[in-house]
Design an enzyme around this catalytic site. Structure first.
Site, PDB file in Angstrom:
ATOM      1  N   HIS A 130      -3.936  -4.178   0.490  1.00 25.88           N
ATOM      2  CA  HIS A 130      -3.734  -4.763   1.823  1.00 25.88           C
ATOM      3  C   HIS A 130      -4.161  -6.228   1.806  1.00 25.88           C
ATOM      4  O   HIS A 130      -5.216  -6.588   2.346  1.00 25.88           O
ATOM      5  CB  HIS A 130      -4.567  -4.013   2.868  1.00 25.88           C
ATOM      6  CG  HIS A 130      -4.032  -2.687   3.269  1.00 25.88           C
ATOM      7  ND1 HIS A 130      -3.024  -2.541   4.201  1.00 25.88           N
ATOM      8  CD2 HIS A 130      -4.361  -1.434   2.871  1.00 25.88           C
ATOM      9  CE1 HIS A 130      -2.757  -1.253   4.368  1.00 25.88           C
ATOM     10  NE2 HIS A 130      -3.551  -0.562   3.574  1.00 25.88           N
TER      11      HIS A 130
ATOM     12  N   ARG B   2     -15.669   3.276  11.030  1.00 28.55           N
ATOM     13  CA  ARG B   2     -14.835   4.324  11.629  1.00 28.55           C
ATOM     14  C   ARG B   2     -14.985   5.633  10.868  1.00 28.55           C
ATOM     15  O   ARG B   2     -15.162   6.700  11.468  1.00 28.55           O
ATOM     16  CB  ARG B   2     -13.384   3.867  11.616  1.00 28.55           C
ATOM     17  CG  ARG B   2     -12.369   4.895  12.116  1.00 28.55           C
ATOM     18  CD  ARG B   2     -10.985   4.589  11.571  1.00 28.55           C
ATOM     19  NE  ARG B   2     -10.941   4.717  10.117  1.00 28.55           N
ATOM     20  CZ  ARG B   2      -9.978   4.197   9.356  1.00 28.55           C
ATOM     21  NH1 ARG B   2      -9.000   3.496   9.891  1.00 28.55           N
ATOM     22  NH2 ARG B   2     -10.006   4.378   8.038  1.00 28.55           N
TER      23      ARG B   2
ATOM     24  N   SER C 205      -7.560   0.290   0.133  1.00 24.85           N
ATOM     25  CA  SER C 205      -8.058   1.319   1.045  1.00 24.85           C
ATOM     26  C   SER C 205      -7.069   2.479   1.010  1.00 24.85           C
ATOM     27  O   SER C 205      -6.185   2.576   1.860  1.00 24.85           O
ATOM     28  CB  SER C 205      -8.205   0.752   2.465  1.00 24.85           C
ATOM     29  OG  SER C 205      -8.668   1.730   3.365  1.00 24.85           O
TER      30      SER C 205
ATOM     31  N   GLU D 256      -3.217  -8.544   3.534  1.00 26.11           N
ATOM     32  CA  GLU D 256      -3.249  -9.121   4.879  1.00 26.11           C
ATOM     33  C   GLU D 256      -4.581  -8.903   5.582  1.00 26.11           C
ATOM     34  O   GLU D 256      -4.857  -9.534   6.615  1.00 26.11           O
ATOM     35  CB  GLU D 256      -2.120  -8.540   5.742  1.00 26.11           C
ATOM     36  CG  GLU D 256      -2.356  -7.133   6.273  1.00 26.11           C
ATOM     37  CD  GLU D 256      -2.064  -6.029   5.266  1.00 26.11           C
ATOM     38  OE1 GLU D 256      -2.157  -4.848   5.660  1.00 26.11           O
ATOM     39  OE2 GLU D 256      -1.752  -6.346   4.096  1.00 26.11           O
TER      40      GLU D 256
ATOM     41  N   LYS E  67     -11.750   8.047  -2.264  1.00 20.24           N
ATOM     42  CA  LYS E  67     -11.003   6.920  -1.710  1.00 20.24           C
ATOM     43  C   LYS E  67     -11.263   5.651  -2.516  1.00 20.24           C
ATOM     44  O   LYS E  67     -12.420   5.319  -2.809  1.00 20.24           O
ATOM     45  CB  LYS E  67     -11.402   6.695  -0.245  1.00 20.24           C
ATOM     46  CG  LYS E  67     -10.595   5.630   0.474  1.00 20.24           C
ATOM     47  CD  LYS E  67     -11.017   5.538   1.939  1.00 20.24           C
ATOM     48  CE  LYS E  67     -10.151   4.545   2.704  1.00 20.24           C
ATOM     49  NZ  LYS E  67     -10.523   4.486   4.149  1.00 20.24           N
TER      50      LYS E  67
ATOM     51  N   CYS F 283       0.820  -1.211   0.000  1.00 18.48           N
ATOM     52  CA  CYS F 283       0.000   0.000   0.000  1.00 18.48           C
ATOM     53  C   CYS F 283       0.859   1.269   0.000  1.00 18.48           C
ATOM     54  O   CYS F 283       1.559   1.524  -0.962  1.00 18.48           O
ATOM     55  CB  CYS F 283      -0.995  -0.028   1.151  1.00 18.48           C
ATOM     56  SG  CYS F 283      -2.401   1.089   0.863  1.00 18.48           S
TER      57      CYS F 283
END
Length: 301
Positions: A228, A242, A185, A230, A152, A131
């Site tokens: 990402h 969030r 992200s 992971e 985003k 990332c």
């Protein structure tokens, strides 16, 4: 096989059960994510399902001004670069970081990033940059700049084409990844012209909307993963909630929620972890199969 933690929050709290290992690969993880424990668990769980035994040493940015966790708490269970700089590692993972909206040079650990990248040339077998670290490494290695996205990039994205097949076959990184999917992200992207790439940089997997997903430099021993891989099943959900709580402009993560997730209690289907395991297995195979140009040393913190 098994992944053990040599340090970190989970190791300190005995929240990750280490096992007896047989000639484990030594992997250094520079954890730049603010959710340190979650990121430890994500990488330990991912590497725990692969064919080789591995030991993970977690590194922190000792030049960083921490906001979400006391720096003393991190220093107590993580290693700083100066503590491990005389050691050698089979692999290095540089994680993402929520700093992609800043110019690279304005990130408070930018010089430390450059130092670790330079050190790794003689002390690390293979490196994965994930990332933000992928954008930063492409900038440092090839002068590739980044740009802000209009919104985003958020969700699960599947590789739509396999670029430069000869390079793919040579690297072995894309074996078994015909249906590669990865969480994204981020607010920025590297400005990459796939028709005019720098020498020794190969785009292996790409997506029409997300752009290049996986790149590789054989000579530099660098893998650039723009997402990402992971992330676990509920990670994007937690990030979405969030951002909503912060009243940020955010859309639902693409290709992630099942229809009726909120009002009918549908479960999120994890469609990417199989791809993630295969990618990291390929990366470990690359480490094992490459002739090492450094001497293995026993690693002690």
């Amino acid at each position: 096989m098994t992944a053990n933690a040599k340090n970190g929050f989970l190791y300190q709290k005995q929240a990750w059960q280490n096992q007896k290992l047989i000639q484990p690969l030594q992997i250094l993880v520079w954890n730049l994510m603010p959710t340190k424990e979650n990121t430890e668990e994500q990488f330990l769980s991912l590497l725990n399902d692969l064919d080789q035994d591995v030991e993970l040493t977690f590194l922190y940015a000792c030049s960083h001004h921490f906001k979400t966790v006391p720096k003393d708490a991190v220093a107590d269970c993580y290693a700083c670069w100066h503590q491990i700089k005389d050691q050698n590692f089979d692999g290095l993972i540089l994680t993402g970081a929520p700093v992609e909206q800043l110019p690279f040079e304005d990130v408070d650990y930018w010089q430390e990033f450059l130092t670790i990248k330079d050190w790794a040339k003689d002390h690390v077998g293979q490196t994965i940059n994930a990332c933000w670290s992928a954008q930063a490494a492409l900038y440092q290695d090839f002068g590739i700049k980044k740009r802000r996205l209009p919104a985003k990039l958020f969700g699960i994205y599947e590789a739509k084409q396999l670029a430069q097949e000869t390079a793919t076959e040579k690297s072995g990184l894309t074996a078994g990844l015909s249906n590669f999917k990865t969480p994204q992200s981020r607010y920025s992207e590297s400005v990459i012209d796939v028709d005019d790439l720098p020498a020794d940089l190969q785009v292996l997997l790409t997506n029409d909307q997300a752009g290049p997903l996986l790149l590789h430099s054989a000579e530099r021993k660098q893998t650039y993963l723009t997402g990402h891989s992971e992330y676990q099943t509920k990670t994007l959900d937690a990030e979405y909630r969030r951002d909503l709580a912060k009243h940020l402009a955010i859309h639902e993560p693409a290709n992630y929620y099942p229809e009726g997730y909120y009002d009918r209690g549908e479960e999120i289907e994890n469609t990417w972890t199989a791809s993630s395991r295969q990618l990291y297995q390929n990366w470990l195979n690359l480490i094992v199969n490459k002739e090492k140009n450094y001497d293995r040393q026993e690693i002690t913190l």
